[in-house]
Design a protein around this motif. Structure first.
Motif, PDB file in Angstrom:
ATOM      1  N   SER A 189      35.680  39.333  33.323  1.00  0.00           N
ATOM      2  CA  SER A 189      36.915  39.966  34.062  1.00  0.00           C
ATOM      3  C   SER A 189      36.178  40.189  35.473  1.00  0.00           C
ATOM      4  CB  SER A 189      37.183  41.598  33.414  1.00  0.00           C
ATOM      5  OG  SER A 189      36.083  42.202  33.537  1.00  0.00           O
TER       6      SER A 189
ATOM      7  N   GLN B 247      43.700  40.851  37.620  1.00  0.00           N
ATOM      8  CA  GLN B 247      45.004  41.425  37.507  1.00  0.00           C
ATOM      9  C   GLN B 247      45.533  41.912  38.963  1.00  0.00           C
ATOM     10  OE1 GLN B 247      45.157  44.289  34.465  1.00  0.00           O
ATOM     11  NE2 GLN B 247      45.777  42.723  32.969  1.00  0.00           N
TER      12      GLN B 247
ATOM     13  N   THR C  59      46.530  36.979  36.230  1.00  0.00           N
ATOM     14  CA  THR C  59      47.449  37.139  34.943  1.00  0.00           C
ATOM     15  C   THR C  59      47.613  38.600  34.639  1.00  0.00           C
ATOM     16  OG1 THR C  59      47.769  36.694  32.582  1.00  0.00           O
ATOM     17  CG2 THR C  59      45.253  36.991  33.374  1.00  0.00           C
ATOM     18  N   ASP C  60      48.731  38.823  34.139  1.00  0.00           N
ATOM     19  CA  ASP C  60      49.050  40.327  33.704  1.00  0.00           C
ATOM     20  C   ASP C  60      48.720  40.617  32.340  1.00  0.00           C
ATOM     21  OD1 ASP C  60      50.311  40.868  35.965  1.00  0.00           O
ATOM     22  OD2 ASP C  60      52.115  40.092  35.347  1.00  0.00           O
ATOM     23  N   GLU C  61      48.199  39.514  31.433  1.00  0.00           N
ATOM     24  CA  GLU C  61      47.568  39.486  30.149  1.00  0.00           C
ATOM     25  C   GLU C  61      46.364  40.388  30.203  1.00  0.00           C
ATOM     26  OE1 GLU C  61      48.007  35.923  28.492  1.00  0.00           O
ATOM     27  OE2 GLU C  61      49.966  36.027  28.060  1.00  0.00           O
ATOM     28  N   SER C  62      46.050  41.098  28.947  1.00  0.00           N
ATOM     29  CA  SER C  62      44.743  41.750  29.018  1.00  0.00           C
ATOM     30  C   SER C  62      43.621  40.899  28.492  1.00  0.00           C
ATOM     31  CB  SER C  62      44.762  42.645  27.659  1.00  0.00           C
ATOM     32  OG  SER C  62      45.120  42.046  26.559  1.00  0.00           O
ATOM     33  N   PHE C  63      42.593  41.245  28.987  1.00  0.00           N
ATOM     34  CA  PHE C  63      41.128  40.485  28.590  1.00  0.00           C
ATOM     35  C   PHE C  63      41.249  39.998  27.270  1.00  0.00           C
ATOM     36  CE2 PHE C  63      36.976  39.475  28.074  1.00  0.00           C
ATOM     37  CZ  PHE C  63      36.488  38.512  29.074  1.00  0.00           C
TER      38      PHE C  63
ATOM     39  N   LEU D 255      43.583  39.587  24.954  1.00  0.00           N
ATOM     40  CA  LEU D 255      44.394  38.498  24.632  1.00  0.00           C
ATOM     41  C   LEU D 255      44.375  37.223  25.269  1.00  0.00           C
ATOM     42  CD1 LEU D 255      47.103  38.003  23.318  1.00  0.00           C
ATOM     43  CD2 LEU D 255      48.210  38.815  25.557  1.00  0.00           C
TER      44      LEU D 255
END
Length: 525
Positions: free
Chosen positions: A52, A79, A99-103, A105
């Motif tokens: 991240s 993000q 990206t808006d997706e979680s780490f 995911l």
């Protein structure tokens, strides 16, 4: 399986937004690791590490520049759109993926991408070993193929295709409707730049074409080669944007595996041949296919019409390993241009085009026969030759005639000098052979022959032989005398004697055929 980084980004999202620095996005990786900032003092390999943005920034802030790993590549999940690669150390090899997706995911999706590619690659190679069709391979690959696609052999016949249920490209549909690329379709493909048969063309060849004034799309063409010869093409249609970078490299992965299909023995055996060879093979394998399809394919081949005057030969000779078919074929087509040799089912055939010759029933002139024999390096060979035929759609029948001429001819001769066996010379023997197979040879027995045979047996004569030669030479006494080296009067007297015994001159064709078949069927003659 190794996957280029840009393909991984494309699989995550076709519209991935990212920044990169100090990295070649075409670099390959076979897995992804989670970055652990507690292991900074450990040895880092040339691997891809997922991290991240905040974890990476914290690690950089706590680690001296000379101790931070420089060999690894970081895929940094971010993000915050205000964060850029310039906020990181300039020597760091990284991709900053927004990206808006979680780490978690993203991590799981990446693991699945590597897993799916690995399973696909293994199954692809397994299906190659199982000799599956190209359509089966495309069906296996459909999850990776985004746009409509058709794969052709070098005669532009369809080997496989994939449709997009949401897209209908009229050019591709016209190919699928015909089952091959007709000359009319080929003209459009070339005009629009969708295909190029030039060996110098880019591979892949990317072009754009218009369906209407407002509908313009990009296309891709892959050319597959084996042993330096083109053996197939893949056409990808209806790309709304230029297939650059990420999608291009995805298609390159698929194309590399498809190339393995064309490198199999069934294609490599044909790769060094002329284009006409595969057409001949297709006609022999699929004689019920529409004639127009083969006529269109032949239109791409100079000086080879569908209709004309042809003869076909089949060749057998020893030591095929020392004198390969490919070597003989190349020499024959070079030394005698009218000959078109090809290999079918591991047998060497030779087509002779006599359309421009005065004598359409001669396979080789004396001069050509001398050249022909030299190409076999003075080896002994046997050659079976068909009757003249007038359409290449009759190639299966001609091949059968040539094989029968060879089989029957070699059974009647002893090895020695190279021998040419014409089907026309063994025609009666072939008819008799087929009558025996059907068990009706006795139905064609001649009473005249039986009467004459009994007389010969009783008087130790040769009237059956003389009368048979008389019939073979057109009932001409002079020709018969010359053929069997007996005086004319001797032949004439024996013919008259035979006629008187049989009480039949065998003037009508049915009596002649019956006598000749009975003579050939006599095991004691």
């Amino acid at each position: 399986m190794l996957i280029p980084l840009n393909v991984l980004l494309y699989q995550l999202s076709a519209n991935s937004i990212y920044e990169s620095q100090n990295i070649d996005l075409t670099g390959n990786f076979d897995n992804v690791q989670l970055f652990d900032q507690e292991q900074l003092n450990a040895e880092f390999g040339d691997e891809l590490y997922l991290v991240s943005d905040q974890v990476l920034l914290n690690a950089l802030s706590r680690t001296p520049e000379d101790q931070f790993p420089s060999r690894c590549v970081f895929l940094c999940i971010c993000q915050d759109e205000k964060l850029h690669t310039s906020d990181f150390h300039p020597n760091l090899s990284m991709v900053l993926l927004y990206t808006d997706e979680s780490f978690p995911l993203v991590f799981n999706r990446i693991l699945k991408i590597f897993h799916d590619f690995d399973i696909w690659d293994k199954n692809f190679h397994l299906m190659l070993i199982q000799q599956k069709s190209l359509q089966d391979l495309l069906n296996l690959s459909k999850d990776f193929l985004v746009h409509p696609m058709v794969v052709l052999d070098r005669n532009y016949s369809i080997l496989g295709y994939l449709r997009d249920p949401n897209v209908s490209d009229p050019i591709m549909e016209s190919i699928l409707s015909a089952g091959y690329v007709t000359p009319q379709i080929m003209e459009r493909l070339r005009q629009d730049g969708l295909i190029s048969t030039s060996e110098q063309a880019e591979n892949p060849l990317i072009s754009w074409y218009s369906l209407t004034t407002h509908d313009c799309y990009y296309s891709m063409m892959y050319r597959f080669k084996t042993n330096g010869h083109t053996v197939g093409y893949a056409l990808i249609f209806h790309c709304a944007v230029h297939p650059r970078t990420n999608y291009l490299y995805l298609m390159n992965i698929v194309a590399e595996n498809l190339q393995l299909f064309f490198q199999q023995k069934r294609f490599s055996n044909r790769s060094s041949s002329d284009i006409y060879e595969s057409v001949f093979n297709d006609i022999l394998e699929h004689p019920d296919a529409p004639q127009q399809q083969y006529a269109d394919q032949l239109s791409y081949i100079p000086d080879l019409p569908m209709n004309g005057r042809f003869m076909l030969a089949v060749i057998h000779y020893p030591d095929e390993q020392e004198l390969p078919f490919s070597f003989v074929s190349w020499n024959l087509r070079t030394s005698i241009p009218q000959l078109k040799p090809f290999v079918y089912q591991n047998t060497l055939y030779i087509l002779k085009n006599n359309s421009e010759n005065e004598s359409f029933a001669t396979f080789l002139t004396p001069e050509e026969q001398t050249i022909f024999q030299k190409n076999f390096r003075n080896r002994y060979f046997e050659c079976g030759i068909s009757n003249t035929f007038f359409s290449l759609m009759d190639l299966p029948t001609a091949a059968a005639q040539a094989r029968e001429a060879l089989a029957i001819g070699t059974s009647k001769t002893e090895g020695g000098a190279p021998t040419f066996h014409y089907f026309s010379d063994v025609y009666m023997l072939y008819i008799l052979q087929e009558l025996k197979k059907a068990g009706v040879d006795k139905m064609a027995a001649s009473p005249c022959y039986e009467v004459l045979r009994q007389y010969d047996e009783t008087h130790n004569g040769d009237l059956c032989y003389i009368f048979m030669q008389f019939l073979k030479n057109g009932r001409n006494v002079n020709q018969t005398s010359t053929a069997i080296f007996q005086h004319r009067n001797t032949v004439l007297n024996k013919v008259k004697k035979a006629v008187s015994i049989m009480q039949n001159e065998c003037e009508d064709y049915q009596s002649r055929i019956a006598f000749m078949l009975s003579y050939l069927n006599d095991p004691n003659r």
